[in-house]
Design a protein around this motif. Structure first.
Motif, PDB file in Angstrom:
ATOM      1  N   ALA A 149       0.866  -1.188   0.000  1.00  0.00           N
ATOM      2  CA  ALA A 149       0.000   0.000   0.000  1.00  0.00           C
ATOM      3  C   ALA A 149       0.900   1.234   0.000  1.00  0.00           C
ATOM      4  O   ALA A 149       2.102   1.132   0.243  1.00  0.00           O
ATOM      5  N   LYS A 150       0.281   2.398  -0.268  1.00  0.00           N
ATOM      6  CA  LYS A 150       1.088   3.627  -0.341  1.00  0.00           C
ATOM      7  C   LYS A 150       0.833   4.497   0.881  1.00  0.00           C
ATOM      8  O   LYS A 150      -0.309   4.651   1.311  1.00  0.00           O
ATOM      9  N   LEU A 151       1.913   5.080   1.386  1.00  0.00           N
ATOM     10  CA  LEU A 151       1.799   6.005   2.516  1.00  0.00           C
ATOM     11  C   LEU A 151       1.885   7.433   1.979  1.00  0.00           C
ATOM     12  O   LEU A 151       2.846   7.796   1.301  1.00  0.00           O
ATOM     13  N   LYS A 152       0.862   8.233   2.269  1.00  0.00           N
ATOM     14  CA  LYS A 152       0.836   9.619   1.781  1.00  0.00           C
ATOM     15  C   LYS A 152       0.904  10.569   2.980  1.00  0.00           C
ATOM     16  O   LYS A 152       0.330  10.274   4.031  1.00  0.00           O
ATOM     17  N   ILE A 153       1.575  11.684   2.761  1.00  0.00           N
ATOM     18  CA  ILE A 153       1.817  12.608   3.877  1.00  0.00           C
ATOM     19  C   ILE A 153       1.125  13.953   3.656  1.00  0.00           C
ATOM     20  O   ILE A 153       1.367  14.617   2.642  1.00  0.00           O
ATOM     21  N   ILE A 154       0.328  14.360   4.622  1.00  0.00           N
ATOM     22  CA  ILE A 154      -0.317  15.684   4.536  1.00  0.00           C
ATOM     23  C   ILE A 154       0.738  16.750   4.830  1.00  0.00           C
ATOM     24  O   ILE A 154       1.420  16.681   5.853  1.00  0.00           O
ATOM     25  N   PRO A 155       0.870  17.744   3.939  1.00  0.00           N
ATOM     26  CA  PRO A 155       1.891  18.775   4.188  1.00  0.00           C
ATOM     27  C   PRO A 155       1.581  19.632   5.421  1.00  0.00           C
ATOM     28  O   PRO A 155       0.426  19.730   5.838  1.00  0.00           O
ATOM     29  N   VAL A 156       2.630  20.229   5.949  1.00  0.00           N
ATOM     30  CA  VAL A 156       2.524  21.083   7.133  1.00  0.00           C
ATOM     31  C   VAL A 156       2.862  22.517   6.724  1.00  0.00           C
ATOM     32  O   VAL A 156       3.827  22.749   5.990  1.00  0.00           O
TER      33      VAL A 156
END
Lengths: 143, 410
Positions: free
Chosen positions: B142-149
């Motif tokens: 699966a893919k891990l996506k990161i919400i920007p800060v």
């Protein structure tokens, strides 16, 4: 001065601080500030002392049979700590460095102001300096 | 002001550890985001259990076992009310937030994640809300996506919305950031995730002792709490999970307590919450956690939050007067965490110099290396406040920081 004379001198200086922690920390950093500068080109990954939480760069050369260390750190307190070792070991022969017994840490109560992690880091610095001494000793013997 | 001060002095008196000197100075404990101190009633609960009714729970029929079981289950019901969960069996006891997140990542992930699915976390996360997801994503492809800060240390909600899709299966973020203090808009984050059919896990480590938690109103699927960050003992915590999910999830660990029947051919599992509580649990610490809840409720979260906010505002004002101090994380919505750097001085040095004056702060990356990278720094100095801290202590901190700046930059 001999290794032990320098150690005794350090013990004497620290005893004047009367165990005051803040003065001790400030004094260590002041010693670090007095350390002669290390060239930026020496601050490489390869010259980092392994096992230190802070970054400590250490290089050494041998002139007329005596070892000269240079070091720097990204933290002021660690720089002060490494400066103590440099003061003790600089201008000593590799044999003297290898055969030296460091007792000043215990006498100045260093374990009070450097935690377990820094103690390990400090031991790594000593080990790295002795490794340099060993390499120079072998090198000089061949020559 | 005087009455508040008098109240705080009464509260301080309940904390034995605060009555000491460190390096010749009265201890000023500002490392509350790492773990806060324990009131006497929590320490007494531990002692009373071991001295009075130490016994293994649930299966014993003798008096001590019954007493211990009752005390243990009392904490479950208190915790249910503390976070407003619908059912007591939705409260699973764990070792803390880290284990709670690992439980969900491993169990829920194993059952419901498939190749090509996506898991979303935020850039504000503690390593414990990053690494478990990396592990399961790698396993499941699966893919891990990161919400920007954002620049002030907030979750970028627009960026979040762009990441959401029907591929999103899990969203995991903290309620409040341990490094910066930012309180995240979790209700909105949960609502948006549910719109695409994803479940949401909230890491409540930094919220439990400071913010009202209402899992029903939040509608989160999972919520994680550590006891030691809310005046309770270390080594205990909870995972709240909606019953519908917990029932569908496979066990995380096998062993005693979590089974109904075991034969070599097949084992049937126990009901909730025991299905997820294999082995002898951390009985003493869970029992003492109840006293931590009682302590918080005796003061009320509202009063705690109000006092901590006033300390945060005061500290922000005092430290902002010192040249070369720069705050990292300046969201308007923050728990009482103040993260800062001093230009040209390494956080370790600041931490050690403060310790020399008896002031305990945290220095370094605070287990949020990606977040530190986002701000281009190695770490910060973090002072975090609790109900027992005072403005006088903040004056001492400001004075000490001034001395450091003056020493390093005469």
């Amino acid at each position: 001065m001999t290794v032990n004379q320098v150690q005794d001198e350090i013990i004497n200086e620290f005893s004047l601080l009367d165990g005051d922690m803040e003065m001790t920390v400030f004094y260590i950093m002041e010693l670090g500030q007095r350390l002669s500068e290390m060239s930026e080109t020496d601050k490489t990954e390869a010259n980092l002392v392994k096992g230190c939480q802070s970054k400590v760069w250490l290089v050494a050369e041998v002139t007329d049979g005596n070892v000269l260390f240079k070091a720097d750190s990204n933290t002021a307190i660690t720089k002060g700590l490494v400066s103590l070792l440099i003061r003790i070991f600089n201008n000593q022969t590799p044999e003297t460095i290898l055969g030296s017994d460091l007792y000043f840490m215990h006498r100045i109560g260093m374990e009070r102001f450097i935690g377990t992690q820094r103690s390990n880091g400090f031991a790594s610095m000593i080990k790295q300096m002795k490794l340099y001494a060993l390499a120079f000793k072998t090198q000089l013997a061949k020559a | 002001m005087d009455t508040i001060l008098a109240d705080i002095e009464k509260i301080r008196a309940q904390f034995p550890v605060l009555q000491q000197h460190v390096n010749g100075k009265p201890l000023i404990y500002f490392d509350n985001a790492a773990t806060n101190q324990k009131p006497k009633q929590v320490i007494d609960a531990l002692i009373n259990y071991y001295q009075g009714y130490n016994a293994n729970i649930h299966r014993g029929i003798h008096t001590l076992a019954e007493k211990a079981t009752k005390a243990f289950e009392t904490t479950r019901h208190s915790m249910q009310r503390f976070i407003n969960a619908k059912h007591a069996e939705e409260i699973i006891f764990t070792r803390g937030v880290t284990e709670s997140i690992n439980l969900v990542a491993s169990s829920y992930g194993r059952a419901f994640l498939n190749e090509g699915d996506e898991v979303i976390i935020s850039g504000l996360e503690h390593h414990s809300n990053i690494v478990p997801w990396q592990i399961i994503c790698e396993e499941k492809k699966a893919k891990l996506k990161i919400i920007p800060v954002t620049e002030i240390g907030e979750i970028d909600l627009n960026g979040y919305q762009k990441l959401l899709s029907t591929k999103t299966k899990i969203v995991a973020t903290n309620h409040a950031s341990n490094s910066l203090g930012t309180i995240n808009p979790v209700k909105e984050i949960i609502r948006l995730a549910h719109e695409v059919g994803a479940v949401v896990l909230i890491d409540g480590a930094q919220a439990a002792a400071h913010l009202e938690i209402d899992v029903l109103s939040l509608d989160c699927d999972f919520y994680c709490i550590s006891s030691h960050k809310m005046y309770g003992p270390t080594g205990a915590g909870i995972l709240y999970g909606k019953k519908e999910w917990l029932e569908k999830m496979p066990p995380y660990m096998g062993g005693g307590e979590m089974i109904k029947d075991v034969t070599f051919a097949k084992t049937t599992y126990n009901d909730l919450p025991y299905k997820f509580e294999a082995g002898t649990p951390n009985i003493a610490d869970v029992i003492a956690l109840n006293e931590a809840i009682n302590f918080i409720q005796s003061i009320s979260k509202e009063v705690i939050a109000e006092h901590e906010q006033s300390l945060l505002n005061y500290a922000t004002k005092k430290l902002s007067e010192i040249p070369s101090v720069k705050f990292i994380g300046t969201s308007k919505e923050k728990v009482a965490v103040l993260s800062f750097v001093i230009e040209g001085i390494h956080p370790f040095d600041v931490g050690q110099m403060l310790d020399a004056r008896g002031i305990a702060v945290r220095t370094g990356h605070h287990c949020t290396q990606p977040l530190m990278e986002r701000f281009g720094i190695e770490g910060t100095v973090r002072a975090s406040f609790s109900i027992y801290n005072t403005t006088h202590e903040i004056d001492e901190l400001a004075e000490a920081v001034k001395r450091i700046v003056n020493f390093m930059k005469p």
